[in-house]
Design a protein around this motif. Structure first.
Motif: not given
Length: 482
Positions: A373-379, A432-441
């Motif tokens: 279940q954890w791997m399905k999000v974080h794999g 970081a620059n303008k193109k850098t993106k951050v996503i919390c899985l």
């Protein structure tokens, strides 16, 4: 009597992790065969595999093989009604062949559970040190397919073949564990002499014909595995005391006890194996040199990345083999092990010992499901990653994609499984620059930003995310696209 033996044994062996530790060899030689390198590179991307120690010993719930070894070590202690006399004990142990009947054996069920957990390769004990073969060898009758073994009447009696076929069908790389020493084979433990310890019990130089016969026996069994069991990717060889005398490291205690040259011609075995299985990865563990294509630290995680391919082999429970009522590591700990191992550039080979009936415990299945279940999000932050310095700071662990365009920062929960996010995460070594993106899985819709400060990037975590963190399990991951 067997039930009494099992209860007595369980009380003792459940208190002992049967981890006969193997110090890592240091003289790694990188393979030159391009097919081996290709397969090794693919294996390193898989990160997570299933190990299974299984044999007749599961009926007594004792440590695999070692209780018939006449050494005074914690994992070799004999228990139960036969313990007082070595010969009686060994006879009773080998007689377990006549009652081994794992009627619940269903390798497709194992493969499905392992696949759901995010595992990508499997290693099965085709033969442990006691010599009992979980495959249909022609070299001995001490095997699961013998008429002496009740399970031989099952259409699934050739256990190694059934396991390999089921896991291969689900896309797994296939690994065959094989013990070089064989404590049942009379050309290794010659009945003329009593066994003294784990080593061959005669001087091979004094009796070269017996050692030649054992070498041929070993070669023939490995050839059977390489020719009759479909595609095999890894030959995982255990029993590192069977080695050329010139390779012994006198600084390592157990290697100093090896009395004889036990060269079984690894060059010939590897050449034969790769003739039938091109690109075969050979793991002559603890010996080093050109036939240890990756290194296998046991029951431990290196503190830093190693300069060569490696995998930590670690038990889910307290023992490699089945113990009734064994205590299994919590899922939180297992996920953290996986994260820490991959952050050092290794693979995680997680061991489960099947029961004498041929199944995992309900707890083991539960652990696999929760990991899955954890791997399905974080794999995506696990497979195909490489280390990123400083690897781990506090409860934050780092990895990166192989092209170094994506950085993943894991935040681990505490030992109780509760996850508390800090107000900010410092990510060293990037800008970081303008193109850098951050996503919390765990919360991909939430907008996050990095701010540069003092040669590092600072990830500020909003309170809305911190409030949601209580629902995150084991670890959460921040994906930073550079």
């Amino acid at each position: 009597m067997k039930r009494i033996f099992c209860i007595i044994s369980c009380c003792v062996f459940s208190l002992v992790v049967a981890a006969q530790e193997h110090e890592m060899s240091t003289n790694y030689i990188r393979p030159t065969d391009p097919l081996v390198l290709e397969k090794l590179d693919h294996w390193q991307d898989l990160k997570f595999g299933l190990f299974m120690h299984w044999g007749t010993y599961s009926q007594w719930g004792v440590v695999e093989s070692w209780s018939i070894c006449p050494e005074d070590e914690g994992w070799t202690q004999r228990r139960g009604p036969y313990a007082a006399n070595y010969n009686d004990y060994k006879k009773a142990y080998e007689n377990l062949q006549t009652t081994f009947n794992p009627t619940r054996f269903d390798p497709a069920k194992w493969a499905a559970a392992a696949k759901d957990a995010g595992m990508k390769y499997v290693v099965l004990t085709t033969k442990h040190h006691d010599g009992f073969c979980m495959f249909d060898t022609k070299e001995t009758d001490y095997k699961v397919t013998s008429g002496k073994t009740p399970f031989s009447t099952s259409p699934r009696s050739n256990i190694a073949k059934e396991v390999f076929d089921a896991f291969r069908k689900d896309g797994f790389m296939i690994g065959a564990y094989f013990s070089k020493p064989d404590w049942h084979e009379p050309n290794y433990w010659w009945p003329y002499f009593p066994p003294k310890d784990r080593n061959v019990n005669y001087d091979p130089k004094k009796y070269p014909e017996k050692w030649a016969a054992f070498k041929k026996f070993t070669y023939n069994q490995i050839q059977e595995l390489m020719t009759g069991y479909g595609s095999v990717d890894i030959l995982w060889l255990d029993g590192g005391w069977v080695r050329p005398f010139s390779t012994i490291d006198p600084k390592i205690d157990w290697q100093r006890t090896i009395p004889y040259d036990q060269d079984i011609d690894m060059a010939g075995i590897a050449k034969m194996g790769r003739t039938y299985q091109p690109g075969l990865v050979v793991v002559d563990r603890s010996v080093g040199g050109e036939f240890e294509n990756y290194v296998t630290p046991e029951q431990t995680i290196p503190a830093k990345p190693l300069a060569f391919p490696w995998e930590s082999c670690i038990t889910m429970g307290g023992s490699w083999s089945y113990v009734p009522g064994d205590t299994y590591k919590p899922t939180n700990e297992l996920v953290h092990m996986l994260v820490r191992i991959i952050s050092r550039g290794g693979n995680f080979l997680l061991n489960i010992g099947p029961s004498p009936e041929g199944d995992f415990s309900d707890t083991a299945y539960s652990r696999l499901k929760e990991i899955g279940q954890w791997m399905k999000v974080h794999g995506e932050a696990v497979y195909g990653t490489i280390p990123f310095a400083p690897y781990e700071q506090g409860n934050v662990v780092y990895v990166q994609s192989k092209d170094k365009k994506i950085l993943y920062a894991y935040v681990l929960s505490n030992k109780e499984g509760h996850l508390e996010l800090p107000a900010q995460i410092v990510v060293p070594g990037i800008t970081a620059n303008k193109k850098t993106k951050v996503i919390c899985l765990d919360a991909p819709a939430l907008k996050l930003k990095l701010v540069n400060k003092d040669g590092a990037a600072i990830l500020h975590l909003p309170e809305t995310l911190a409030n949601r963190a209580a629902s995150f399990r084991y670890a959460t991951t921040f994906k930073i696209i550079l």
